[in-house]
Design a protein around this motif. Structure first.
Motif, PDB file in Angstrom:
ATOM      1  N   VAL A 147     -56.100 -35.829   3.144  1.00 61.25           N
ATOM      2  CA  VAL A 147     -55.339 -35.554   1.910  1.00 61.25           C
ATOM      3  C   VAL A 147     -56.264 -35.035   0.805  1.00 61.25           C
ATOM      4  CG1 VAL A 147     -53.627 -36.521   0.321  1.00 61.25           C
ATOM      5  CG2 VAL A 147     -53.987 -37.591   2.542  1.00 61.25           C
ATOM      6  N   GLU A 148     -57.548 -35.316   0.942  1.00 60.49           N
ATOM      7  CA  GLU A 148     -58.485 -35.054  -0.150  1.00 60.49           C
ATOM      8  C   GLU A 148     -59.371 -33.827   0.055  1.00 60.49           C
ATOM      9  OE1 GLU A 148     -59.748 -39.447  -1.653  1.00 60.49           O
ATOM     10  OE2 GLU A 148     -60.299 -38.993   0.427  1.00 60.49           O
ATOM     11  N   ILE A 149     -59.291 -33.196   1.234  1.00 65.34           N
ATOM     12  CA  ILE A 149     -60.239 -32.097   1.474  1.00 65.34           C
ATOM     13  C   ILE A 149     -59.600 -30.744   1.152  1.00 65.34           C
ATOM     14  CG2 ILE A 149     -61.453 -33.431   3.232  1.00 65.34           C
ATOM     15  CD1 ILE A 149     -60.209 -31.509   5.332  1.00 65.34           C
ATOM     16  N   SER A 150     -60.461 -29.782   0.898  1.00 66.89           N
ATOM     17  CA  SER A 150     -59.977 -28.457   0.515  1.00 66.89           C
ATOM     18  C   SER A 150     -59.231 -27.787   1.665  1.00 66.89           C
ATOM     19  CB  SER A 150     -61.159 -27.577   0.099  1.00 66.89           C
ATOM     20  OG  SER A 150     -60.711 -26.247  -0.102  1.00 66.89           O
ATOM     21  N   GLN A 206     -52.328 -31.987  -7.082  1.00 70.48           N
ATOM     22  CA  GLN A 206     -53.464 -32.258  -6.192  1.00 70.48           C
ATOM     23  C   GLN A 206     -54.821 -32.395  -6.857  1.00 70.48           C
ATOM     24  OE1 GLN A 206     -51.680 -29.436  -6.236  1.00 70.48           O
ATOM     25  NE2 GLN A 206     -52.898 -27.642  -5.814  1.00 70.48           N
ATOM     26  N   SER A 214     -64.461 -32.114  -4.532  1.00 72.72           N
ATOM     27  CA  SER A 214     -63.558 -30.994  -4.237  1.00 72.72           C
ATOM     28  C   SER A 214     -62.667 -30.677  -5.441  1.00 72.72           C
ATOM     29  CB  SER A 214     -62.692 -31.337  -3.024  1.00 72.72           C
ATOM     30  OG  SER A 214     -61.782 -30.308  -2.761  1.00 72.72           O
ATOM     31  N   GLY A 234     -59.732 -29.473  -5.420  1.00 71.98           N
ATOM     32  CA  GLY A 234     -58.313 -29.718  -5.155  1.00 71.98           C
ATOM     33  C   GLY A 234     -57.854 -28.974  -3.930  1.00 71.98           C
ATOM     34  N   PRO A 235     -57.194 -29.693  -3.007  1.00 72.96           N
ATOM     35  CA  PRO A 235     -57.014 -31.132  -2.940  1.00 72.96           C
ATOM     36  C   PRO A 235     -58.316 -31.862  -3.242  1.00 72.96           C
ATOM     37  CG  PRO A 235     -55.873 -30.071  -1.109  1.00 72.96           C
ATOM     38  CD  PRO A 235     -56.635 -29.013  -1.814  1.00 72.96           C
ATOM     39  N   ALA A 236     -58.157 -33.025  -3.868  1.00 76.48           N
ATOM     40  CA  ALA A 236     -59.315 -33.692  -4.454  1.00 76.48           C
ATOM     41  C   ALA A 236     -59.304 -35.177  -4.130  1.00 76.48           C
ATOM     42  CB  ALA A 236     -59.312 -33.486  -5.966  1.00 76.48           C
ATOM     43  N   THR A 237     -60.361 -35.821  -4.550  1.00 79.03           N
ATOM     44  CA  THR A 237     -60.511 -37.254  -4.268  1.00 79.03           C
ATOM     45  C   THR A 237     -59.359 -38.056  -4.865  1.00 79.03           C
ATOM     46  OG1 THR A 237     -62.121 -39.052  -4.280  1.00 79.03           O
ATOM     47  CG2 THR A 237     -61.921 -37.781  -6.323  1.00 79.03           C
ATOM     48  N   LEU A 238     -58.950 -39.087  -4.153  1.00 75.83           N
ATOM     49  CA  LEU A 238     -57.889 -39.983  -4.605  1.00 75.83           C
ATOM     50  C   LEU A 238     -58.472 -41.377  -4.760  1.00 75.83           C
ATOM     51  CD1 LEU A 238     -55.044 -38.719  -2.248  1.00 75.83           C
ATOM     52  CD2 LEU A 238     -55.054 -38.553  -4.729  1.00 75.83           C
ATOM     53  N   ASN A 298     -66.500 -37.243  -3.427  1.00 74.04           N
ATOM     54  CA  ASN A 298     -65.890 -35.971  -3.062  1.00 74.04           C
ATOM     55  C   ASN A 298     -65.605 -35.163  -4.331  1.00 74.04           C
ATOM     56  OD1 ASN A 298     -64.266 -33.911  -2.114  1.00 74.04           O
ATOM     57  ND2 ASN A 298     -62.590 -35.246  -1.440  1.00 74.04           N
ATOM     58  N   VAL A 352     -51.449 -32.795  -2.729  1.00 74.24           N
ATOM     59  CA  VAL A 352     -50.840 -31.480  -2.817  1.00 74.24           C
ATOM     60  C   VAL A 352     -49.435 -31.514  -2.199  1.00 74.24           C
ATOM     61  CG1 VAL A 352     -51.806 -30.655  -0.625  1.00 74.24           C
ATOM     62  CG2 VAL A 352     -51.285 -29.017  -2.451  1.00 74.24           C
ATOM     63  N   GLY A 353     -48.563 -30.612  -2.650  1.00 76.79           N
ATOM     64  CA  GLY A 353     -47.212 -30.529  -2.081  1.00 76.79           C
ATOM     65  C   GLY A 353     -46.132 -30.921  -3.062  1.00 76.79           C
ATOM     66  N   ASN A 397     -48.831 -32.716   4.928  1.00 74.78           N
ATOM     67  CA  ASN A 397     -47.568 -32.479   5.630  1.00 74.78           C
ATOM     68  C   ASN A 397     -47.783 -31.551   6.824  1.00 74.78           C
ATOM     69  OD1 ASN A 397     -47.517 -32.654   2.595  1.00 74.78           O
ATOM     70  ND2 ASN A 397     -45.404 -33.249   2.992  1.00 74.78           N
ATOM     71  N   THR A 430     -52.384 -23.277  -2.605  1.00 78.58           N
ATOM     72  CA  THR A 430     -52.723 -24.511  -1.884  1.00 78.58           C
ATOM     73  C   THR A 430     -51.499 -25.004  -1.116  1.00 78.58           C
ATOM     74  OG1 THR A 430     -54.071 -25.004  -3.832  1.00 78.58           O
ATOM     75  CG2 THR A 430     -53.925 -26.698  -2.133  1.00 78.58           C
ATOM     76  N   PRO A 431     -51.572 -25.060   0.193  1.00 75.94           N
ATOM     77  CA  PRO A 431     -50.417 -25.510   0.976  1.00 75.94           C
ATOM     78  C   PRO A 431     -50.342 -27.036   1.010  1.00 75.94           C
ATOM     79  CG  PRO A 431     -52.215 -24.966   2.446  1.00 75.94           C
ATOM     80  CD  PRO A 431     -52.722 -24.694   1.038  1.00 75.94           C
ATOM     81  N   PRO A 432     -49.205 -27.596   1.406  1.00 71.10           N
ATOM     82  CA  PRO A 432     -49.064 -29.056   1.503  1.00 71.10           C
ATOM     83  C   PRO A 432     -49.830 -29.548   2.729  1.00 71.10           C
ATOM     84  CG  PRO A 432     -47.033 -27.977   2.209  1.00 71.10           C
ATOM     85  CD  PRO A 432     -47.965 -26.884   1.772  1.00 71.10           C
TER      86      PRO A 432
END
Lengths: 361, 361
Positions: free
Chosen positions: A37-40, B195, B8, B10-14, B6, B201-202, A243, A238-240
């Motif tokens: 969920v967290e990576i590019s 994100q 990044s 985005g998607p980024a660290t949570l 992390n 993201v999404g 999902n 940025t895609p989901p």
């Protein structure tokens, strides 16, 4: 409570093995030091996940090379609007075959963009059958013919691909994609929200014959242009990612289980069990759809005594059978039997139905 | 490898606590017998999750009651197109302030819908500063003025809300929402992909002053109509439920940590650490953004000896500092320091930067 049999129409039950893998990987995936969920989305690791998902879907559905595949954010409703924007000239006629609620919503999305012609509809009969092909009044020069392959609410399914000649056939396969083999080459475009047979809500799959992408369509934002999405491998923005990843896990699971041929067998078995229980109930349960049009995915049915419906829903829930309440548009009961529903789930439902009838019949 | 810091963009660290809760609940949520990924968006349980997320976001950002909040599938790019469709008449002028890459993409989405006027741009200076307010050439009768509150690639951030008089200010807050208190009432509309600071993201958040929804806009599909989404509490179609749920968990976490005031303090501290390390490096590291416009969220910087850049990226990765490679449009290094990045992460980066300089300076 532990995991029960979940008959939700969508979002819907997922394979437990897939959820277990996603759970194990949620904090740290594949040794990268972060959750997926967290990576590019532009990392080499995610690009491989995305490409593998497309490759597996191509294998599953035997998608020919002259078809592009997109994974797009959002649901099928957005695609319904984009069909017109991408493939019809402003105001051009597009033919719609309406066999239930979702065929109607498809038209609602395009009325500013095309002249939507209802070439056939089974509304007069309460959507209990498909409009017979010989009565379709297709338009000359239509941009496309649109069908809803399976109507999730009304429980009506095309069991054969209709012939539309030179005009490309566009189909909403949201609730039946990958449930049995399909000859993709018979379609100009297939689209589906993932949340029934393919995985989680939040991503849609669009499969389109590449030559159709040469159509000019009508003025639209870049983000609404399928050509831009195809050119950027569905990473225009940025895609989901999660999902998409989860859908990829579902594809792997389907392949490991035997592919769509195996799911066709299971889905035939599951739906036969439930329809048989309805038809053998002596009228206690009633499904109103014509036999040849009955959906294998969504079975709406009614109790002869509608005052028992609420009790059926609450008692089935207590028995570990979830989300059997019918859609508010039609009422009654609805059992959705997507790929991830095991035959044992359908059997448990049938056992409950017979028991409930014995106690209340 | 275990979880690393992390950076990044985005998607980024949570927050790890959020991921742990989502992991624990992934197979069976809240005693309902199914995963939250599998339950209907129309179930009472999910509607409560959705409403709670909106309520928590309203608390976090002190959103006034005369603003509607939407949670929509997809990313900010889609919203960029919808702004024009919903709030401008066909061909009407809309003013855009361009302070980086994302301001440019915002214009790209609307060129078929409005006359996009670049009222100010810092492109000539390589996007190293904000266009000074006194040089903006705003149009009479513009539908709106659009800014990018924080430019993720160029590392330029509006530190004050510009005054645009009677014309509503629309702002892309994708990479800085909830990073500090903001006076929502100064904006006509705020939008953000989730994100970076809000979750996965999404899903995107749109906050809009309700009176603006009375504008006719231009012909558009129902799914592109903000009025329809507001009227249906963002459930016009099946929303990305898991993504929405996860954003809700992030909101709860932010509130528990002390709200946006606390994150403003942490973000100021984190970014000060990194800028200080750059500015104290005697030119070994270089950030080119004017001091008053420096982003607290995304810090792009360069090594005087660019041949060391690849080594910096690979060695930092080995040291447990992920995704520091700069965006390909500008090169160099980029450190993103969103809410979920702890101060200890920024400190670890700074320690690495100093160590790297000692070894290579």
């Amino acid at each position: 409570m532990t995991r029960a049999y979940n008959f939700s129409a969508g979002p819907a039950t997922l394979p437990e093995a897939v959820l277990r893998q996603a759970q194990a990987e949620l904090l740290e995936w594949n040794g990268v030091g972060a959750s997926i969920v967290e990576i590019s989305h532009r990392s080499a690791e995610f690009i491989e996940v995305a490409a593998q998902a497309e490759s597996d879907l191509r294998t599953l559905l035997a998608i020919p090379d002259d078809y592009a595949v997109m994974f797009l954010a959002g649901g099928a409703t957005t695609q319904q609007a984009l069909l017109a924007l991408n493939f019809a000239a402003p105001g051009q006629i597009a033919d719609y075959i309406v066999s239930g609620h979702w065929g109607q919503t498809a038209i609602k999305q395009v009325r500013h963009y095309v002249t939507a012609n209802v070439a056939a509809s089974s509304e007069a009969g309460g959507f209990t059958d498909l409009p017979a092909r010989e009565h379709w009044r297709l338009s000359e020069g239509a941009a496309y013919v649109h069908i809803t392959a399976n109507e999730t609410i009304h429980g009506v399914e095309f069991r054969n691909t209709p012939d539309t000649g030179e005009v490309p056939l566009f189909a909403d396969f949201s609730s039946s994609i990958a449930s049995e083999p399909v000859d993709v080459s018979r379609y100009g475009l297939i689209y589906a929200g993932a949340q029934k047979n393919l995985g989680p809500v939040g991503v849609s799959v669009v499969i389109v014959r590449r030559d159709l992408l040469q159509r000019e369509g009508q003025p639209r934002a870049d983000i609404f242009d399928y050509r831009s999405h195809v050119a950027r491998d569905s990473m225009l923005n940025t895609p989901p990612t999660w999902n998409w990843y989860l859908a990829g896990l579902v594809f792997k699971w389907m392949l490991a289980e035997g592919g769509v041929e195996e799911f066709a067998r299971r889905n035939a078995a599951k739906s036969a069990l439930v329809y048989q229980a309805i038809d053998d109930s002596g009228g206690f349960y009633r499904n109103e759809v014509a036999a040849a049009a009955r959906s294998r995915m969504n079975i709406p049915f009614f109790l002869a005594d509608d005052t028992l419906t609420a009790r059926f829903v609450s008692q089935s829930r207590e028995a570990g059978l979830l989300a059997l309440k019918g859609h508010k548009a039609v009422g009654g009961i609805r059992a959705s039997l997507y790929n991830a529903m095991p035959v044992a789930g359908a059997q448990a439902l049938v056992d409950f139905m017979r028991d409930f009838q014995q106690r209340h019949g």
